[in-house]
Design an enzyme around this catalytic site. Structure first.
Site, PDB file in Angstrom:
ATOM      1  N   ILE A   1      -1.739  -1.109  -4.041  1.00  0.00           N
ATOM      2  CA  ILE A   1      -2.790  -0.088  -3.952  1.00  0.00           C
ATOM      3  C   ILE A   1      -2.140   1.284  -3.883  1.00  0.00           C
ATOM      4  CG2 ILE A   1      -4.809   0.705  -2.663  1.00  0.00           C
ATOM      5  CD1 ILE A   1      -4.614  -2.119  -1.279  1.00  0.00           C
TER       6      ILE A   1
ATOM      7  N   VAL B   1       0.848  -1.202   0.000  1.00  0.00           N
ATOM      8  CA  VAL B   1       0.000   0.000   0.000  1.00  0.00           C
ATOM      9  C   VAL B   1       0.880   1.246   0.000  1.00  0.00           C
ATOM     10  CG1 VAL B   1      -1.999   1.083   1.102  1.00  0.00           C
ATOM     11  CG2 VAL B   1      -1.501  -1.300   1.578  1.00  0.00           C
ATOM     12  N   ASP B   2       0.561   2.164  -0.898  1.00  0.00           N
ATOM     13  CA  ASP B   2       1.229   3.464  -0.898  1.00  0.00           C
ATOM     14  C   ASP B   2       0.726   4.242   0.327  1.00  0.00           C
ATOM     15  OD1 ASP B   2       2.494   5.879  -1.909  1.00  0.00           O
ATOM     16  OD2 ASP B   2       0.475   6.539  -2.393  1.00  0.00           O
ATOM     17  N   LYS B   3       1.579   5.060   0.943  1.00  0.00           N
ATOM     18  CA  LYS B   3       1.140   5.781   2.148  1.00  0.00           C
ATOM     19  C   LYS B   3       0.357   7.045   1.814  1.00  0.00           C
ATOM     20  CE  LYS B   3       3.764   8.654   4.496  1.00  0.00           C
ATOM     21  NZ  LYS B   3       3.014   9.912   4.673  1.00  0.00           N
ATOM     22  N   THR B   4       1.033   7.999   1.163  1.00  0.00           N
ATOM     23  CA  THR B   4       0.444   9.336   1.001  1.00  0.00           C
ATOM     24  C   THR B   4      -0.767   9.309   0.082  1.00  0.00           C
ATOM     25  OG1 THR B   4       2.674  10.164   1.264  1.00  0.00           O
ATOM     26  CG2 THR B   4       1.017  11.738   0.512  1.00  0.00           C
TER      27      THR B   4
END
Length: 668
Positions: free
Chosen positions: A554, A351-354
């Site tokens: 994601i 999962v991408d954070k920002t």
């Protein structure tokens, strides 16, 4: 948009290549089939009455042939014109064969059941098709355009970008655009699947592109306005709206073949010739076995019917179509059978954070004055300077400072200059003001920070805070700190994913490791990769794939595109507002939150299970019927009954997906 009478998917099932309408409208085929059954039943009953001539029964059987075989003949003729022959042709051949043998009743039964199965299958598949077609009906036909003081009603395909449309209370919004006047809450469920209406208000800047707008200013075609009038500036033509793209992508998606479908296609490629060889051999069985030609012919025809891969051909496409339609209803766009099947097999998610786990909207959290400087002085200075910048961090500073100060500084700052990735400078109260990170002062300006400030800076950065030092003239004023907030739903969604069997969740971010660790700890992720460039994310995805086989990625589909392309299945969030996300991802969550993800994964698993059930049922029925018909255990009547029954069972099993709700046992 495909209409009911048109092809559902030309290449996946021959049954759907012609129009099923006629003198009785859409249901003509079904009505013809019922008439065929009635004629067959009456003829069969009359055959037991000795006083009635047999030709009357035969006449009724012939009319049963006509009504049962009408659409089958039409289909076979159309297929043969194109140089092929398929199941319809084989069925017709079998019925003619039965008539030659004088077995009118069995031939009529075959055509009746085949046409009934055909009609019911078409009717059932239309239900899935209609779920998708409902999307197309969301757009109104006309819109009210403001022309000076007048209001003019125009067809939506004549709407021009830049025009202002008036949206009345409780009416459907006709175009993608931005709110320029009025405040209202809009039901976005048709596009994003969100159940709670979203409040909309006018944007200050009406020059922004559609995908740069905040959700509170952005409206989609096909969504429903609440109780107040809105005026909306049109930003996309009718054919380019999110809804139009969604319909187009769903239509493309249902044509995409899944891995299981590729398997069945391959299987049929070898299976059909093998069956034809068996049928030809059986035609000449009378030369080897002591039986008349009529018996060999009958057996060969029965095997032909038994071996037609009807249920097998429809098993996967019907489930894929239903799964894609059900997902679209929940605001999830799944681009075909491949992603639909793959998502359910995933045990690892990156999962991408920002913007995905966090809002991507930092909030002003710390104001630390230096020596005898007041808090108010710091806030007034940063507010005056940062108001000149359109950087996301500057916007967060302005918002935070304004909420505390309540009013604007008396004096304006001017002459803003930005140092890329380091900070800004401007003139305020006749002094040069610098606001920026450590490297602005130590590298750009060659200044060493006072020990006290340097220590506080280290402390803040260790907790994952984005810290900025403020200097006015020759004097340091202090430090401000900003933190990107996790989305409120992130923690719950991560927990749900773990509970439904996702073994590993990895967070990828370009932010420094301390920031990444703090956010990960808050939302319950143990695998954290910080300070990554886009190409580093690709490397991590490939490493995860080596360890875990299938990996879902994601992100928001923009800076994550390379990593998403390398993953087994890519998921974009908040895709309704982003063309890039809609294009690049295999699966697009239309709403700007992760809540739909656990549902998408469970729907995928359910679809996979139904595809498996359908395959086993269709293969088992074929495996049972072929030997039964070869060894004369079953005549054409029984074979047709079981064969067509299995096709209908497969379709209705697939249609269960349309009503799929999350499994009660799983906490989603």
């Amino acid at each position: 948009m495909t209409t009911q009478g048109e092809t559902l998917n030309g290449d996946y099932h021959h049954h759907h290549k012609h129009n099923h309408g006629g003198i009785f409208g859409e249901q003509t085929e079904l009505i013809f089939s019922i008439i065929s059954g009635l004629m067959l039943g009456i003829g069969f009953l009359l055959s037991f009455i000795n006083t009635i001539d047999t030709w009357i029964s035969v006449l009724l059987y012939v009319s049963a042939y006509f009504f049962g075989g009408y659409f089958t003949t039409k289909e076979a003729y159309n297929t043969m014109k194109k140089g092929g022959f398929e199941i319809d042709f084989l069925m017709l051949l079998a019925a003619i064969g039965a008539a030659i043998l004088g077995q009118w009743a069995e031939g009529a039964l075959l055509l009746f059941l085949f046409s009934l199965g055909h009609a019911l299958e078409h009717f059932a598949l239309n239900k899935a098709e209609n779920s998708i077609a409902a999307l197309a009906r969301l757009t109104p036909k006309t819109a009210i355009v403001r022309k000076g003081n007048r209001q003019v009603e125009v067809p939506i395909d004549q709407l021009k970008v830049g025009e202002t449309i008036i949206v009345k209370p409780n009416s459907i919004i006709a175009a993608d655009g931005l709110v320029v006047k009025g405040k209202s809450s809009v039901n976005q469920a048709p596009i994003t699947g969100e159940s709670i209406p979203v409040d909309k208000q006018p944007a200050n800047d009406d020059s922004l592109a559609f995908d740069q707008l905040a959700p509170s200013h952005q409206v989609f075609a096909g969504t429903i306005n609440g109780a107040q009038v809105l005026e909306v500036k049109v930003l996309k033509k009718a054919r380019d709206t999110t809804l139009a793209r969604l319909i187009e992508l769903v239509n493309v998606a249902k044509e995409q073949k899944s891995p299981t479908q590729h398997f069945t296609d391959k299987f049929e490629k070898y299976y059909v010739p093998a069956i034809l060889v068996i049928v030809i051999l059986l035609l000449f069985a009378f030369l080897v076995i002591d039986e008349p030609f009529s018996e060999s012919f009958y057996r060969a025809i029965t095997v032909l019917v038994a071996a037609s891969p009807c249920a097998l051909a429809i098993a996967t496409p019907s489930a894929v179509l239903s799964g894609v339609a059900r997902a679209a209803k929940a605001g999830i766009l799944i681009k075909g059978g491949g992603p639909l099947e793959t998502l359910g097999q995933v045990k690892t998610i990156a999962v991408d954070k920002t913007g995905t786990l966090t809002k991507g909207e930092p909030r002003l959290t710390d104001v630390i004055p230096y020596q005898d400087i007041t808090r108010k002085e710091i806030l007034t200075t940063v507010l005056a300077v940062e108001q000149l910048s359109d950087h996301p961090l500057a916007k967060a500073v302005v918002q935070g400072a304004l909420s505390e100060l309540k009013d604007q500084p008396k004096e304006q700052a001017h002459a803003l200059q930005a140092f890329n990735g380091r900070g800004v400078q401007a003139i305020y109260q006749n002094c040069k003001v610098f606001i920026g990170n450590r490297s602005l002062f130590e590298e750009e300006l060659s200044l060493s920070l006072p020990a006290e400030l340097a220590e506080r800076l280290i402390e803040l950065e260790a907790t994952g805070t984005t810290a900025m030092v403020i200097r006015k003239g020759e004097q340091y004023l202090g430090i401000i700190g900003l933190i990107d907030q996790p989305r409120p739903e992130s923690h719950a969604v991560i927990r749900q994913l773990q509970e439904i069997g996702i073994k590993r969740i990895a967070m990828l971010t370009g932010d420094n490791q301390q920031v990444a660790n703090r956010i990960a700890a808050e939302i319950g992720i143990n695998d954290v990769y910080g300070s990554l460039l886009p190409e580093d994310k690709v490397t991590i995805i490939n490493q995860l794939k080596e360890q875990e086989d299938k990996v879902a990625m994601i992100g928001d589909g923009v800076n994550d595109a390379p990593a998403m392309t390398n993953s087994s299945v890519s998921i974009a969030m908040g895709a309704a507002g982003s063309d890039v996300a809609l294009e690049t991802a295999d699966i697009a969550l239309m709403a700007d939150h992760l809540k739909a993800l656990p549902f998408a994964m469970q729907l995928s698993r359910k679809s996979k299970a139904i595809i498996k059930q359908n395959l086993w049922l269709s293969l088992a029925v074929t495996a049972l019927l072929i030997p039964a018909s070869i060894f004369n255990f079953a005549g054409i009547g029984i074979v047709v009954l079981i064969h067509e029954g299995s096709t209908i069972a497969v379709v209705f099993n697939a249609l269960r997906l349309l009503a799929y709700q999350v499994d009660e046992k799983l906490p989603v």
